[in-house]
Write a protein that holds these residues in place. Sequence first.
Motif, short mmCIF file in Angstrom:
data_model
loop_
_atom_site.label_atom_id
_atom_site.label_comp_id
_atom_site.label_asym_id
_atom_site.label_seq_id
_atom_site.Cartn_x
_atom_site.Cartn_y
_atom_site.Cartn_z
N VAL A 179 0.84 -1.20 0.00
CA VAL A 179 0.00 0.00 0.00
C VAL A 179 0.87 1.24 0.00
O VAL A 179 0.75 2.11 -0.87
N PHE A 180 1.76 1.35 0.99
CA PHE A 180 2.69 2.48 1.05
C PHE A 180 4.00 2.04 0.40
O PHE A 180 5.01 1.81 1.07
N ARG A 181 3.95 1.93 -0.93
CA ARG A 181 5.12 1.42 -1.66
C ARG A 181 6.23 2.45 -1.77
O ARG A 181 7.40 2.12 -1.84
N ASN A 182 5.86 3.73 -1.85
CA ASN A 182 6.85 4.79 -2.01
C ASN A 182 6.29 6.07 -1.42
O ASN A 182 5.19 6.08 -0.85
N ALA A 183 7.06 7.14 -1.57
CA ALA A 183 6.65 8.41 -0.99
C ALA A 183 5.39 8.97 -1.68
O ALA A 183 4.62 9.69 -1.05
N PHE A 184 5.18 8.61 -2.97
CA PHE A 184 4.00 9.12 -3.65
C PHE A 184 2.72 8.58 -3.02
O PHE A 184 1.71 9.28 -2.96
N SER A 185 2.75 7.34 -2.57
CA SER A 185 1.59 6.78 -1.88
C SER A 185 1.29 7.59 -0.63
O SER A 185 0.11 7.83 -0.30
N GLY A 186 2.33 8.01 0.07
CA GLY A 186 2.12 8.85 1.24
C GLY A 186 1.55 10.21 0.89
O GLY A 186 0.72 10.76 1.60
N ILE A 187 1.99 10.77 -0.26
CA ILE A 187 1.45 12.06 -0.70
C ILE A 187 -0.03 11.94 -1.02
O ILE A 187 -0.83 12.80 -0.67
N TRP A 188 -0.41 10.86 -1.70
CA TRP A 188 -1.82 10.65 -2.02
C TRP A 188 -2.66 10.54 -0.74
O TRP A 188 -3.72 11.13 -0.64
N TRP A 189 -2.15 9.83 0.24
CA TRP A 189 -2.88 9.70 1.50
C TRP A 189 -2.97 11.05 2.21
O TRP A 189 -4.04 11.42 2.71
N SER A 190 -1.86 11.78 2.27
CA SER A 190 -1.87 13.05 2.99
C SER A 190 -2.77 14.06 2.30
O SER A 190 -3.46 14.85 2.95
N MET A 191 -2.81 14.07 0.96
CA MET A 191 -3.69 14.99 0.25
C MET A 191 -5.15 14.69 0.53
O MET A 191 -5.94 15.60 0.84
N SER A 192 -5.54 13.41 0.46
CA SER A 192 -6.93 13.06 0.70
C SER A 192 -7.32 13.27 2.15
O SER A 192 -8.49 13.54 2.45
N THR A 193 -6.36 13.21 3.07
CA THR A 193 -6.66 13.41 4.48
C THR A 193 -6.71 14.89 4.83
O THR A 193 -7.61 15.34 5.56
N LEU A 194 -5.77 15.67 4.32
CA LEU A 194 -5.72 17.09 4.65
C LEU A 194 -6.84 17.88 3.97
O LEU A 194 -7.44 18.77 4.59
N LEU A 195 -7.13 17.56 2.72
CA LEU A 195 -8.06 18.36 1.95
C LEU A 195 -9.47 17.78 1.90
O LEU A 195 -10.40 18.49 1.52
N THR A 196 -9.64 16.51 2.21
CA THR A 196 -10.96 15.89 2.23
C THR A 196 -11.09 15.06 3.49
O THR A 196 -10.32 15.19 4.43
N VAL A 197 -12.06 14.15 3.50
CA VAL A 197 -12.24 13.24 4.65
C VAL A 197 -11.57 11.90 4.40
O VAL A 197 -11.74 10.97 5.17
N GLY A 198 -10.81 11.79 3.32
CA GLY A 198 -10.13 10.54 3.00
C GLY A 198 -10.99 9.66 2.11
O GLY A 198 -12.20 9.57 2.29
N TYR A 199 -10.34 9.01 1.14
CA TYR A 199 -11.07 8.14 0.21
C TYR A 199 -11.21 6.72 0.73
O TYR A 199 -12.05 5.97 0.25
N GLY A 200 -10.37 6.33 1.66
CA GLY A 200 -10.47 4.98 2.22
C GLY A 200 -9.69 3.94 1.46
O GLY A 200 -9.67 2.77 1.87
N ASP A 201 -9.05 4.30 0.34
CA ASP A 201 -8.26 3.32 -0.40
C ASP A 201 -6.90 3.07 0.25
O ASP A 201 -6.33 2.00 0.11
N ILE A 202 -6.38 4.09 0.94
CA ILE A 202 -5.13 3.97 1.68
C ILE A 202 -5.36 4.48 3.09
O ILE A 202 -5.85 5.60 3.26
N TYR A 203 -5.02 3.68 4.08
CA TYR A 203 -5.22 4.10 5.46
C TYR A 203 -4.20 3.37 6.35
O TYR A 203 -3.73 2.28 6.01
N PRO A 204 -3.82 3.96 7.47
CA PRO A 204 -2.84 3.33 8.37
C PRO A 204 -3.46 2.18 9.17
O PRO A 204 -4.66 2.20 9.48
#
Length: 313
Positions: A179-204
């Motif tokens: 899921v968190f294969r690289n830093a881009f995966s973390g950017i996608w998660w942080s963007m969806s968390t900071l700017l929305t309520v999260g998409y649920g496709d990536i979560y800790p």
Amino acid sequence: MKRKIFNIIQIGDKSNRVSRAFDIFITITIFVNILVTFLQTFEEFSRFSRLFHWVEGITLAIFCVEYALRIWTADYLYPNRSEWKSRFHFLFSFDGIVDLLTIIPAFFLSGFVIFRMLRVARIFHLFRLNAKYDSFNVITTVLYEKRNQIISSVFIVMILMFASSMCMYSVEHEAQPAVFRNAFSGIWWSMSTLLTVGYGDIYPVTALGRFMAIVIAYLGVGVVAIPTGIISAGFVEQYQRKSGISRMKNADIREIAEIFIDKHDAGKTIEELESADQITVFLILRDDLSILPQKDTRVKRNDIIIIRELEDK
């Protein structure tokens, strides 16, 4: 004739019936063009494909004629430039680029439907109210005046996004390498968390990761509110200024007042402003300069003019 055509296609004057009729005609043309583009995606309407093709061709021809007329009359839109410089400036302006992008795809980018949908942006040209401070002008004025604050707030959001993505990648990579294969995966998660309520496709899934997610989500609420507050405050300032000008117009005042020049009045001469609004202009404030106005002096966008309304109005 050239001036009359410019007044019809560019200004959108409410008092000009021909101009109003042209705006209505272009509005209908735009909606028909968009509707045909939309209906062409339905297999149920495939039997009307020939009709759709003809309608799209006719509306496109209308767009081409309008675009050519706007280029031809560009010297009236930019009176401070020469004829060819004004046309060149229009071609690379926002309006010119949008108009061009609504035409070119039909000839050269037949498979790029998304470019053809840019013609939707043309609808915003039809809301050119003949008021001193219309709604769309308030939006552009606020964004221009608050551009430095907005850029700063967006920079803060970007820093927080990159920091949170790297932290989440460091914590979750071993637990979720797929899921968190690289830093881009973390950017996608942080963007969806900071700017929305999260998409649920990536979560800790780890305890530390979930705790960090809670903290980052709370930070996101506060950080996103920064540009929102800046823009909201700008709207309040503009509408207060608009209300003050409206009250000034409707009252017989003798005090000195100041008016902020927006894009609607930019390029007009002092004589045109005074005759249209029944005012007397005493001074122009432009950046760090104080200019004594002449009848043929042209005001620029973001100028502040010191005026007094005529008492016998």
